[in-house]
Enzyme design. Structure first.
Site, PDB file in Angstrom:
ATOM      1  CB  THR A 118      -0.922   0.030   1.228  1.00 21.36           C
ATOM      2  OG1 THR A 118      -1.595   1.295   1.294  1.00 21.36           O
ATOM      3  CG2 THR A 118      -0.143  -0.156   2.516  1.00 21.36           C
ATOM      4  CE1 TYR A 142      -3.742  -2.165   4.932  1.00 16.99           C
ATOM      5  CE2 TYR A 142      -3.635   0.139   4.278  1.00 16.99           C
ATOM      6  CZ  TYR A 142      -3.725  -1.196   3.944  1.00 16.99           C
ATOM      7  OH  TYR A 142      -3.810  -1.576   2.628  1.00 16.99           O
TER       8      TYR A 142
END
Length: 328
Positions: A118, A142
């Site tokens: 990501t 995250y």
């Protein structure tokens, strides 16, 4: 089956599209998923093994049964807000699960690993076009968990020769043009499906969080990549590894991005419906503009995103939204 690829999270939004792309490219995708956020109905293109990445014994059995030539790893918890509230859950499941998977792959002699990372690993770098050399400074669990997995892959390459391709990207949108699989989350948090829900009356209105950003229309700008373009890049990454090329990191994005109001305006032209909206305050931590370039992927992988324009992404999402659904 010598052409098997183990796809973790293959019952999810991106993973199910990846399985279709792999099948079309001549591979046999084997989905490994615990169905915590995915859908068994989405597993349509190859065998299904229901299991959890925390279960190392089950992973070993799957590697022994299918003898995959590569792993394509999508399975992860991915809600940024939740990761800030319960970081331990993200470190335990994302990092712990990935470690089990990497060790199982390595022990089974499966040395090709494609990882869905990501651009959240870059953190809060506002108003710049991010590339693979941008500093990785994640600001939530995250993004930090994904960066940790990238670090693990580099360590296993150095010690065991486990080669990898890492993809970093922001927002994924659209759906399979044939509407065989699509985007369906419970609860839903992504802009385009939330907007389509509002158009169809499944929710009262779409909330626009912040209208005073320093952008042409006052709403924040985000980079969107069509899910089919995204998984095409993953297949190219797999072939990169199968061609004995070096481990590599690739960003995937348009380099420009679209504002929230642009997304809403395009939806009107695609659906011929008005979007009921309410304006809300900015959300803490939201940046003005987050975009990612893909020059390296285009030059080295030959990746050409053909569907990553708003009209196509919304049209494909709308088609799925009207015709597709999954049942637990």
């Amino acid at each position: 089956m010598s052409d098997c690829v183990l796809v973790t999270g293959g019952a999810g939004y991106i993973g199910s599209h990846a399985c279709k792309a792999l099948k079309q490219a001549g591979f046999e995708p084997v989905t490994f998923d615990n169905i915590s956020t995915g859908w068994e109905d989405a597993v349509k293109f190859g065998p299904f093994e229901k299991g959890d990445l925390m279960d190392r014994e089950h992973l070993d059995k799957v590697f022994a049964k299918y003898k995959p030539i590569a792993v394509m790893h999508f399975a992860a918890l991915s809600q940024v807000g939740e990761s800030m509230q319960v970081p331990g859950k993200y470190w335990r499941e994302n990092v712990g699960g990935a470690l089990n998977l990497i060790e199982a792959a390595n022990d089974a002699g499966c040395k090709n690993f494609v990882f869905s990372s990501t651009c959240a690993t870059y953190g809060d770098q506002d108003n710049v076009v991010l590339d693979e050399n941008s500093a990785q400074l994640p600001i939530n669990a995250y993004g930090a968990s994904k960066r940790a997995i990238e670090d693990m892959l580099r360590d296993f390459q150095a010690s065991h020769g486990l080669r990898h391709v890492i993809f970093r990207y922001f927002n994924v949108a659209g759906a399979d043009p044939d509407a065989e699989v699509g985007e369906f989350h419970q609860p839903e948090t992504h802009l385009i499906p939330l907007m389509l829900d509002a158009i169809e009356g499944r929710r009262p209105a779409l909330t626009v969080f912040g209208t005073d950003y320093d952008t042409p229309d006052g709403t924040c700008i985000r980079d969107y990549v069509h899910v089919c373009d995204l998984v095409d890049a993953h297949v190219l990454g797999l072939n990169w590894l199968l061609g004995d090329k070096e481990s590599r990191v690739f960003n995937l994005g348009t380099g420009s991005g679209f504002s929230v109001r642009e997304v809403i305006d395009y939806s009107r032209s695609v659906t011929n419906r008005e979007v009921p909206i309410v304006e809300g305050d900015r959300r803490p931590g939201d940046c003005t503009r987050l975009v990612s370039g893909s020059t390296r992927a285009e030059k080295e992988l030959g990746w050409t995103p053909t569907r990553s324009n708003l009209s196509t992404m919304i049209a494909d999402a709308w088609r799925w939204h009207q015709t597709g659904h999954y049942d637990k």
